[in-house]
Write a protein that holds these residues in place. Structure first.
Motif, short mmCIF file in Angstrom:
data_model
loop_
_atom_site.label_atom_id
_atom_site.label_comp_id
_atom_site.label_asym_id
_atom_site.label_seq_id
_atom_site.Cartn_x
_atom_site.Cartn_y
_atom_site.Cartn_z
N ASP A 75 12.43 73.85 50.18
CA ASP A 75 11.39 73.37 51.10
C ASP A 75 11.36 74.32 52.30
O ASP A 75 12.16 74.20 53.22
N TYR A 76 10.43 75.26 52.30
CA TYR A 76 10.42 76.25 53.38
C TYR A 76 9.77 75.72 54.66
O TYR A 76 9.57 76.48 55.60
N ASN B 194 8.26 85.49 46.92
CA ASN B 194 7.74 85.83 45.60
C ASN B 194 6.90 84.66 45.08
O ASN B 194 7.39 83.54 44.99
N GLU B 195 5.65 84.93 44.79
CA GLU B 195 4.74 83.90 44.25
C GLU B 195 4.86 82.58 45.01
O GLU B 195 5.11 81.53 44.43
N PRO B 196 4.64 82.59 46.33
CA PRO B 196 4.83 81.36 47.11
C PRO B 196 3.75 80.32 46.79
O PRO B 196 2.70 80.63 46.22
N GLY B 197 4.05 79.08 47.18
CA GLY B 197 3.09 78.00 47.00
C GLY B 197 3.22 77.26 45.70
O GLY B 197 2.26 76.66 45.22
N MET B 198 4.42 77.25 45.11
CA MET B 198 4.60 76.64 43.80
C MET B 198 4.69 75.12 43.86
O MET B 198 4.35 74.43 42.90
N GLU B 199 5.13 74.57 44.99
CA GLU B 199 5.37 73.13 45.09
C GLU B 199 4.61 72.52 46.26
O GLU B 199 4.37 73.18 47.28
N LEU B 200 4.24 71.25 46.11
CA LEU B 200 3.75 70.43 47.22
C LEU B 200 4.94 69.62 47.72
O LEU B 200 5.46 68.76 47.01
N PHE B 201 5.39 69.90 48.93
CA PHE B 201 6.63 69.31 49.44
C PHE B 201 6.40 67.86 49.88
O PHE B 201 5.57 67.59 50.75
N HIS B 202 7.19 66.95 49.30
CA HIS B 202 7.14 65.55 49.68
C HIS B 202 8.32 65.14 50.56
O HIS B 202 8.55 63.96 50.79
N ASN B 203 9.08 66.13 51.05
CA ASN B 203 10.23 65.84 51.89
C ASN B 203 9.79 65.12 53.17
O ASN B 203 8.67 65.30 53.65
N ARG B 204 10.70 64.34 53.73
CA ARG B 204 10.37 63.54 54.91
C ARG B 204 9.91 64.43 56.08
O ARG B 204 8.92 64.11 56.76
N ARG C 31 -3.54 68.77 51.05
CA ARG C 31 -3.55 70.07 50.41
C ARG C 31 -3.77 71.18 51.44
O ARG C 31 -3.17 72.26 51.34
N ARG C 32 -4.62 70.96 52.41
CA ARG C 32 -4.78 71.95 53.49
C ARG C 32 -3.48 72.17 54.23
O ARG C 32 -3.11 73.30 54.56
N LYS D 151 -2.42 80.73 40.15
CA LYS D 151 -2.43 79.33 39.72
C LYS D 151 -1.58 78.42 40.59
O LYS D 151 -1.64 77.20 40.45
N ARG D 152 -0.79 78.99 41.49
CA ARG D 152 0.07 78.16 42.33
C ARG D 152 -0.77 77.18 43.16
O ARG D 152 -1.82 77.55 43.70
N PRO D 153 -0.32 75.95 43.34
CA PRO D 153 -1.18 74.92 43.95
C PRO D 153 -1.20 74.89 45.47
O PRO D 153 -2.11 74.32 46.06
N ALA D 154 -0.20 75.49 46.13
CA ALA D 154 -0.03 75.23 47.56
C ALA D 154 -0.31 76.46 48.42
O ALA D 154 0.47 76.78 49.33
N PHE D 155 -1.39 77.16 48.14
CA PHE D 155 -1.78 78.26 49.03
C PHE D 155 -3.24 78.59 48.81
O PHE D 155 -3.84 78.25 47.78
N ASP D 156 -3.81 79.23 49.82
CA ASP D 156 -5.17 79.76 49.76
C ASP D 156 -5.05 81.28 49.87
O ASP D 156 -4.49 81.79 50.84
#
Length: 717
Positions: free
Chosen positions: A134-135, A168-178, A234-235, A269-274
């Protein structure tokens, strides 16, 4: 038409970028990702000698092994890479140094388990893969910053290093951490003036009793059903990725030489970046385009049993060009290819190495779209770990084979072409407007269904790519523009597929583009929702209904193709708007007892220009026919065989370079519409001369300067 200057950022930042890119040679860089540390025995000298013999000019190193750089917390081992850089430099091979933050070491997870990303609130990703940190977490950022500073500081002075790839290829996860969720709440408080009642109004939280009285009543995203919430989420996730990469780039720049660039590589295809936002703080965009090979690269259309990639919905020659055009759109500048297909890609059950000539065709296709570097992933096939059968230029025996011979040939051609093909600006007949926010919104509420009837979360890509594929197959070259930057364009045709999410200002700019003389092409769902993903209360297509000259108050999904008649042949698929023309004329009808009362495609004069509305998802035939009708300039290669593509780009120093490729087992011939010179062998080719192309062949041709009164010198696209 408006004439904005959106060539990336302007002013001092552009000058700084140019200085940092000054270390790039005036030749297409060509090479591999190389990991000497992965080899089961010491073969550094042999590997580098083989690379030099193949005339490779660049390697990428170091990005995957945080636990090698820092085996324990605070104990750094930085010297192991030095022989690799020294050996590369001695052979004239440039180096891009990657920072290792995308794969966490075990000690970091053991000591600080909170750095592990959560895909669901409270449920951590099990350790053992990669890109699971979780960056947005402060502890992760501390250790990521520290290792980046150590690696960059140690090797920035090395003369072989021309640039850095952060992460490397950032944006792979949508972070649900608190912590990530609390950051999201803080962002909402800022956006909505710290007023929960405003959030209630904007998101319509009266529905299903979701109104909040306090900010701590906002629920986590796991069970969310509110479209406006999802779009804001998502934004926010995209911004986390952008901020992290920007911070890493800033650290590297503190330590780098003025002539060393900073980039990161995109997996689109990564979900968490524009892509546009991610690259604003970087010097050059980079992309990792992968594609199925063998029969999947057949033109004009792959056979049904062609190989597929299990993670990729796009397939075909057009898909290579599409990924390249998206990368170039990020900064509207030339870009790097940091990874692409070597011997074979994917899982152990998906081995489809290229036919002879296909690596060469793909390499030149990427250069034609503006690539300044092409690297394969990777040099040697790996004997350990998850990607053992994602094969490199060399197979597991480490010996040169067919892929090596092909790479050697391509390297020689890049050397021969030299500066003539460096940093090409692809020519474009039309522009396509790409909206990442509409993509996210359609993932939440997909308009299309899969063949099995389930929600198709890739609906936006399916819509957008159908228009792109139709244009490509028709020989119409495109430039992709990102929606957030659109303020008009000089392109005479602007195609806007699937623009579901758009604020009023953007729709007004689109209408003004047509009113001022442009040809605006809209698809179904265009203008339907506002910036909060709320369906508009006006007649559809929203704020653009007067410019379109038609409205609709219902629509239907299609479970089978419906033939269309009129100005085009082909079929409607997946969707049909019940268009009711007011002042528009009809171009195509549905051949159907119920749908036949409505047009499938309309067109309407608007001011000095025109708006065409496509109320369905065209099949390939209909998309190609529409593309040919939209083409603003004549196709000078109109008589080429259907297996042949012709793309072109302008070199910075002038001159139009044509890339003519035959994607087939059959030989092809076509007559040249103008005199040219073969860039790779220096042969002069006369106007009207027949060009011969072998199976899976490509020719690189430079148009000769011509006098205005030369009958062969008519202007070409």
């Amino acid at each position: 038409m408006a004439n904005p200057d959106h060539e990336g950022d302007v002013g001092p930042q552009v000058a700084q970028r140019e200085q940092r890119l000054s270390g790039l040679p005036q030749q297409v860089l060509y090479g591999v990702a190389y990991y000497a540390e992965y080899q089961p025995y010491d073969r550094l000298e042999r590997d580098l000698d083989l690379m030099a013999a193949a005339e490779l000019t660049v390697i990428r190193v170091g990005e995957s092994v945080w636990s090698t750089w820092e085996p324990e917390d605070g104990r750094f081992e930085l010297e192991w890479l030095h022989p690799v850089l020294d050996g590369a430099h001695a052979r004239g091979i440039k180096v891009i140094l990657g920072t290792p933050t995308y794969a966490m070491p075990p000690w970091l997870v053991r000591k600080y388990p909170e750095v592990t990303a959560e895909r669901k609130t409270g449920v951590r990703i099990p350790y053992g893969h990669r890109q699971d940190g979780d960056y947005s977490n402060a502890a992760f950022r501390h250790y990521a910053d520290r290792i980046t500073r150590k690696v960059a500081g140690r090797y920035a002075p090395h003369p072989a290093v021309i640039g850095f790839q952060v992460d490397n290829e950032p944006g792979m996860e949508l972070f649900h951490n608190r912590a990530a969720f609390q950051g999201f709440v803080d962002r909402l408080r800022h956006t909505y003036d710290d007023d929960p009642q405003r959030l209630n109004r904007e998101w319509g939280l009266v529905y299903w009793s979701h109104r909040i009285a306090r900010w701590d009543e906002l629920w986590p995203p796991d069970g969310n059903t509110v479209p406006s919430y999802d779009l804001a989420w998502r934004r926010y996730q995209s911004q986390l990725t952008t901020d992290f990469i920007a911070a890493q780039a800033e650290i590297v720049r503190e330590l780098a030489r003025p002539d060393q660039f900073v980039t990161t590589c995109m997996a689109l295809k990564r979900p968490a970046f524009d892509p546009r936002e991610l690259n604003r703080s970087l010097d050059i965009a980079a992309v990792n385009p992968y594609y199925p090979m063998q029969d999947a690269l057949t033109m004009p259309e792959p056979p049904p049993d062609a190989p597929q990639l299990e993670w990729e919905t796009h397939s075909g020659v057009w898909a290579i060009h599409y990924q390249a055009d998206l990368a170039r759109a990020a900064l509207r500048q030339p870009f790097l290819v940091t990874e692409t297909n070597a011997l074979s890609i994917g899982a152990s059950h998906g081995n489809f190495p290229a036919f002879d000539g296909q690596w060469r065709q793909a390499a030149w296709a990427l250069v034609a779209r503006g690539a300044r570097m092409i690297e394969y992933w990777h040099w040697h096939s790996i004997h350990y770990g998850h990607e053992q059968f994602w094969l490199g230029v060399l197979n597991h025996d480490g010996e040169p084979g067919r892929a090596y011979a092909e790479v050697q040939r391509i390297a020689a051609e890049f050397k021969q072409a030299g500066a003539a093909v460096v940093g090409l600006e692809p020519t474009a007949d039309v522009a396509l407007l790409y909206s990442r926010e509409s993509k996210w919104a359609m993932e939440f509420h997909p308009p299309l269904a899969t063949a099995a009837g389930a929600a198709d979360r890739s609906s936006y890509e399916r819509i957008f790519s159908r228009f792109y594929e139709g244009l490509f197959t028709a020989g119409v070259q495109t430039e992709i523009l990102f929606a957030q930057d659109f303020d008009g364009t000089e392109h005479p045709v602007l195609i806007v597929p699937g623009l579901y999410v758009a604020d009023d200002a953007l729709l007004d700019r689109l209408a003004a583009y047509a009113h001022d003389g442009g040809h605006l092409v809209l698809s179904f769902r265009g203008g339907y929702a506002d910036h909060e993903a709320r369906p508009r209360t006006t007649k559809q297509p929203g704020r653009l209904f007067e410019a379109v000259g038609a409205t609709y108050d219902e629509y239907t999904n299609l479970t089978a193709p419906v033939r269309c008649s009129g100005d085009f042949t082909g079929a409607a698929t997946a969707w049909a708007d019940a268009l009711q023309p007011t002042t528009a004329e009809t171009l195509a009808y549905y051949e159907h007892p119920h749908l036949g009362r409505w047009p499938a495609i309309t067109t309407h004069e608007h001011g000095k220009g025109r708006v065409t509305y496509v109320g369905t998802l065209p099949d390939r035939e209909l998309a190609v026919g529409l593309a040919r009708w939209l083409r603003p300039n004549p196709d000078v290669f109109a008589d080429r065989p259907k297996t042949v593509t012709v793309t072109s780009g302008r070199a910075p120093e002038g001159g139009l370079v044509r890339f003519v490729a035959n994607w087939s087992w059959e030989q092809a011939r076509l007559a040249l519409p103008v005199a040219m010179t073969d860039v790779l062998n220096g042969t002069d080719l006369a106007f009207g001369e027949e060009l011969h192309l072998g199976a899976w062949d490509v020719r690189v041709l430079l148009e000769r300067p011509r006098k205005k009164d030369d009958e062969e010198g008519r202007p070409l696209a």
